[in-house]
Design a protein around this motif. Structure first.
Motif, short mmCIF file in Angstrom:
data_model
loop_
_atom_site.label_atom_id
_atom_site.label_comp_id
_atom_site.label_asym_id
_atom_site.label_seq_id
_atom_site.Cartn_x
_atom_site.Cartn_y
_atom_site.Cartn_z
N LEU A 53 0.79 -1.23 0.00
CA LEU A 53 0.00 0.00 0.00
C LEU A 53 0.82 1.28 0.00
CD1 LEU A 53 -2.60 -1.72 0.64
CD2 LEU A 53 -3.28 0.18 2.10
N ILE A 54 2.03 1.22 0.55
CA ILE A 54 2.79 2.47 0.64
C ILE A 54 4.09 2.42 -0.16
CG2 ILE A 54 1.81 3.11 2.90
CD1 ILE A 54 4.57 2.22 4.11
N GLY A 55 4.20 1.46 -1.05
CA GLY A 55 5.45 1.34 -1.81
C GLY A 55 6.58 0.90 -0.89
N ARG A 56 7.75 1.45 -1.12
CA ARG A 56 8.91 1.08 -0.30
C ARG A 56 9.00 2.02 0.90
NH1 ARG A 56 14.36 -0.65 0.07
NH2 ARG A 56 15.77 1.07 0.59
N PRO A 57 9.00 1.48 2.13
CA PRO A 57 9.09 2.34 3.30
C PRO A 57 10.49 2.92 3.43
CG PRO A 57 9.09 0.05 3.97
CD PRO A 57 8.87 0.06 2.47
N CYS A 58 10.61 4.21 3.63
CA CYS A 58 11.91 4.88 3.64
C CYS A 58 12.16 5.72 4.88
CB CYS A 58 12.01 5.81 2.43
SG CYS A 58 12.02 4.94 0.88
N VAL A 59 11.10 6.22 5.46
CA VAL A 59 11.25 7.06 6.64
C VAL A 59 10.31 6.53 7.71
CG1 VAL A 59 11.04 9.40 7.59
CG2 VAL A 59 11.84 9.08 5.24
N PHE A 60 10.81 6.43 8.91
CA PHE A 60 10.03 5.85 10.01
C PHE A 60 10.10 6.82 11.17
CE2 PHE A 60 9.47 3.08 13.68
CZ PHE A 60 8.53 2.15 13.26
N GLU A 66 4.66 6.47 12.46
CA GLU A 66 4.35 6.68 11.04
C GLU A 66 5.37 5.93 10.19
OE1 GLU A 66 2.36 11.14 10.92
OE2 GLU A 66 4.40 10.81 10.20
N ILE A 67 4.88 5.23 9.22
CA ILE A 67 5.75 4.55 8.27
C ILE A 67 5.49 5.20 6.92
CG2 ILE A 67 6.47 2.33 7.31
CD1 ILE A 67 4.04 2.22 10.20
N ILE A 68 6.54 5.84 6.40
CA ILE A 68 6.38 6.69 5.23
C ILE A 68 7.07 6.03 4.06
CG2 ILE A 68 6.80 9.00 4.32
CD1 ILE A 68 7.10 9.73 7.46
N GLY A 69 6.29 5.72 3.04
CA GLY A 69 6.82 5.03 1.88
C GLY A 69 6.77 5.89 0.63
N THR A 70 7.28 5.31 -0.43
CA THR A 70 7.34 6.04 -1.69
C THR A 70 5.97 6.26 -2.32
OG1 THR A 70 7.77 3.90 -2.73
CG2 THR A 70 9.68 5.29 -2.28
N LYS A 71 4.96 5.53 -1.84
CA LYS A 71 3.63 5.68 -2.42
C LYS A 71 2.53 5.98 -1.40
CE LYS A 71 4.59 2.88 -6.45
NZ LYS A 71 4.42 1.59 -7.11
#
Lengths: 357, 357, 357, 357
Positions: free
Chosen positions: B148-155, B256-261
């Motif tokens: 759902l969120i692509g690749r997670p990059c920032v946590f 928060e898990i922030i991904g590319t999408k």
């Protein structure tokens, strides 16, 4: 040596019965599930598979369940049409009773359960209004009693099921008593709980309208898939109800208690859990898909407290008389919705022509 | 005949130990609490009162607990300083182990538990990172894995306790390992879980700053009451952490898990239940007062699943190695906060001067 | 050389009139406020102070306002009882008219405004249903029209004012037409907008109940401080309304449009701005204190669009006939609330005994 | 006779310049837009079309704009690289200046604007930190000053743009000064506003990490698309910042001010308006798509207040020195992110080796 446990049987193993059985089986420390019954072979098969290995006896006939050695209490989760008969039979067999709501689809039959309970004062008899055991409703009730909102005057509540296009609700409507008796019964019980169950909530009139927005098939059972009802009490206080079988997002059971100094909202925006999804269309959260997802903890708490009352000999937390009052109001709303008439009550709680008031 | 239950003992009966004991006592259907131990007389008295009547044996010494007949598994909820020793002793006595977090306040001692577990491959050994068992975190993790969120990059994650002016946190700081090891350990574990525990989350650097905003007494134990930390992974992914002992409203554990999408938020606005109060100052809802109010269901689920793993011989759901990695990061953040230095790691995971990279 | 501006006058300088005057004075780029009128000396004094220096002429008599040189349009914000007369006089003087809601407290008088407008097809005549210009309501309407919720079948809406213990609402009730005509008129207009204004929303019946929970003095004007109403349309669709003068937290104007495939909620949890306060009693946000705080941008937008229609010769965005239909329904709800009778309509929209249907 | 208006020119007609021009043109009652300038032919064409008919003069060269007869004030909305030069030239021509943020991408050049302003004490010179004019930030600031949260100690803020896959952000990065100078500058300004601008907020150290999660092309300009920064003040107070170009749902500019007695959250869950959509996937609301959708009212308020200050001769509400301090911190964070070094400042605010402290 472990303290003794209450030996419990569950009658009925449909959607709700399975949940009650599993609840008593694994989530009520002071209860021991000893037997279950169902007239349905597939349901009995389920029970043998899930409960049998642990020694739970599986019966076809409710009468045989009652004869189970050592049985002390019965949870009645069978079809609504047999709720009253089974409750009374269980009492006559000396068992405590936890009966699913409603006691019956008419006030008269519901009253027969209350009468039987009066003859068996030594037994614990409770109608399972699960929301009374929900921590949010309890918190709201406690806050109201602590005076946070002054005097409660207007009560808005809705029981709204998720859209189910399988036809389930049409088949179910044949015996459910109608949407006000099946769904709004919870809201009516809550209204009586919040407005007062000791005679201060005398109904003056009810009126209702309904629509078959998605299930025209409901009309053959005099039912609707969306309905709105008004209850007016003698002292002027007002209840407005909405019930629906058409929610897109999930179960939406929302209540507001509006007082002279403030308001309490319960589940104003339904949420399934603490997750939010941020995506191109916006920010989204999910909603419980059904009443079980919303109220499963309340059902467990209900079973725990009923068990405690039986073992400790303390009064049950929900008055049985209120279950009759709720059915009476629900049935009147259903009648008003179908007939189009506003229905009036006299001070004895009897339906009358307005001219007679 | 009921299926067999896992015989469990609980070591330590402080705040957390009592909760674990009651959990295994009444909320884990497949477990039987057979014994507890505590060096503290008042805690043992509590156990005799609440558990003794049901046959739970109460010990002063952990060693005696281990000798309890039939004991199969131990839950270690004692002081952090003895977590590792007791875990290893339990394994050596042939018991499965569920150890409270952290395994120890240093990576080295934590590793000794992993080494012991490696020598006892037949035993189930798990560090109790309760949030892994929380339904919201699990839903978020499942949604991330579903893409759902692509690749997670920032946590981004925070563990923030309610303000407690009793001095509790100062006394507690002497042995806790510091706020990053005690609080943020949960967020670090979550970061590793969401970013990947199989070698894809190699730490490159950490840096942190802290303040004693309300408890200057913490300085004597090299601790702070509010701190912010940054973790940079070799592949560039970023974790930022906030921990605090100063929240006014209650426990605020937000992730928060922030991904590319897209992004997943867990508990972005903390809520205690579904009630809102409408009053002259606005609309208000309450917040869980502590981690137990927030995570009690997760602790129960943790105990249930650990029990199932022991009885079924299946792998535990949380990798023990991750518990070491988390302590290593937490301790480095604590060190960075106190020293003011940014700390660098080489590809073997060893702290090095930056010039050595 | 700047493009020409519409010369506008505002009649009435009470609470609402002042706001309209300031709106046209400073927030409508294409309008020039040239004159105002009020029979009240204090209001005129206010106008001289705030508008006079800029050349806005201040009149005592509405008739004189109409004679102001160059005047092209009038905004009628005087007492409801003169809305219709002033609107008609303005049209007869050749002025465009923006009239505050309601046109009148009866359908008959409201209709006279529509009849006058029919005689002056060259003029722009609009009733100021401000919510039609609110960006959230517009977004909801656009989403409904785009099919997001399927066919809308149930409409729930409330207009709930903050508690005002000054006695204002009692004095106001003498001429307001009652709570359904004064407050719910907005919700009724919205219902017609969402359900269809071109004949598809024929009313079959209305019923209502009310209570004086905090202002018993309202009874002498046949009014209530809380009321609930039901509207049933011939095609079965349902509107349920709640209006109140008793909210503790602020203005709570909430609407739900429930369709066969989804639901739209507008302002389900009222919020004043984006601030949340975290404090020991929980997390709190404020609520707009009145309709102006909630809808001030909508009033500005209304004035801008009305001005554009006058200058551009385009149709006004709100049908004048709907304003009559809304008054008719509001007055019937008020009558039902006071009489206790359910009120039925025939297919010509005339009130009839049910037996006549 | 209408009161006199401030004659304003706008320099630069890009994305931001167009908005400033329209703002002064139609939303600032006391301002009259008399001229605009842009080196870009397409932008000038836009201006002739939208503003020319009303007499606004359109220039190619900024110097010519300054010679416009009667011009009193200039809004500088051109490329960041010319902000400082144009601001100084405008002051030297005797014009009041409202300059878009940042004054420059280096502290040194920014300081030259402050120095020029000091030479022109009779002129109003303000850097446009629009968030200072947002009603929610103002409400939060007022609540903090009223003591609601005790002493503010930790400040968390983020400026996160919606994902834009057009490549815009890469091109933009060449001259923007980097993500901390371009985005986080707002958060830094807010931090200084909430923590104190009169010397009580001396920076001790900054550190930052960044990643190119979606736009590797940013690396050639030493920029990143996601970054986290820490600022430590001499008195221990902490600021943590997150900036991103990767949000899926829209603009997410969130701020928390955490004090010893409470917390203020601004825009914790971003919302576009008051609409919620209930659909099978859950309940959803939209998010502002960019900073303009979020802050357009603040930009209008900024223009109105700047105009008032010029006309009334009152001080501007944002200290110009703070704009320099913010650039200094932003540039240091950018440097820390690229170099990997933690950056220390001495008590004179100069970057030093830690050993020198």
């Amino acid at each position: 040596m472990a303290p003794r446990k209450l030996k419990v049987g569950v009658a009925g193993l449909g959607r709700m019965g399975k949940r009650h059985a599993l609840n008593f089986f694994q989530s009520v420390p002071r209860a021991e599930l000893v037997a279950v019954s169902s007239p349905d072979a597939a349901e009995r098969e389920w029970a043998r598979e899930h409960l049998g290995a642990s020694g739970v006896v599986v019966y076809e006939h409710f009468d045989d369940l009652l004869k189970q050695a050592g049985l002390e209490a019965v949870c009645i989760a069978s079809a609504t049409v047999v709720h009253a008969d089974q409750s009374i039979a269980a009492m006559d067999a000396g068992k405590h009773v936890l009966c699913e709501k409603p006691l019956a689809t008419t006030a008269k039959v519901s009253q027969s359960v209350v009468d039987a309970a009066a003859r068996h004062a030594e037994l614990k008899v409770m109608c399972g209004f699960s929301r009374r055991f929900d921590e949010s409703y309890r918190d709201a009730h406690a806050k109201m009693q602590a005076g946070l909102i002054g005097r409660p005057c207007v009560f808005r509540s809705q029981t709204c099921d998720m859209l189910d296009t399988s036809g389930f609700f049409v088949a179910y409507a044949e015996f459910s008593g109608g949407i006000f008796v099946d769904c709004s019964i919870h809201d009516i019980d809550l209204a009586l709980w919040f407005f007062g169950e000791d005679g201060e909530s005398k109904v003056k009139s009810v009126s209702a309208v309904g629509i078959t927005a998605v299930e025209p098939g409901l009309r053959k059972y005099n039912d609707r898939d969306n309905a709105v009802g008004l209850i007016e009490f003698v002292d002027g206080r007002i209840v407005h109800l909405y019930c629906s079988r058409m929610m897109a997002a999930g179960q939406e059971d929302t209540t507001e208690i509006i007082g002279t100094k403030g308001k309490l909202g319960v589940n104003t925006i339904p949420v399934a859990n603490l997750v939010r999804v941020y995506e191109p269309s916006g920010i989204r959260h999910e909603v419980p898909k059904n009443y079980w997802d919303r109220f499963k903890n309340a059902f467990t708490q209900e079973a725990i407290e009923f068990t405690d009352c039986c073992l400790n000999g303390t009064p049950v937390p929900v008055k049985l008389e209120t279950a009759v009052a709720a059915v009476k109001i629900g049935a009147a709303l259903q009648e008003s919705m179908i007939s189009g008439r506003k229905i009036w009550f006299n001070s004895e709680g009897e339906q009358v022509d307005r001219a007679q008031l």
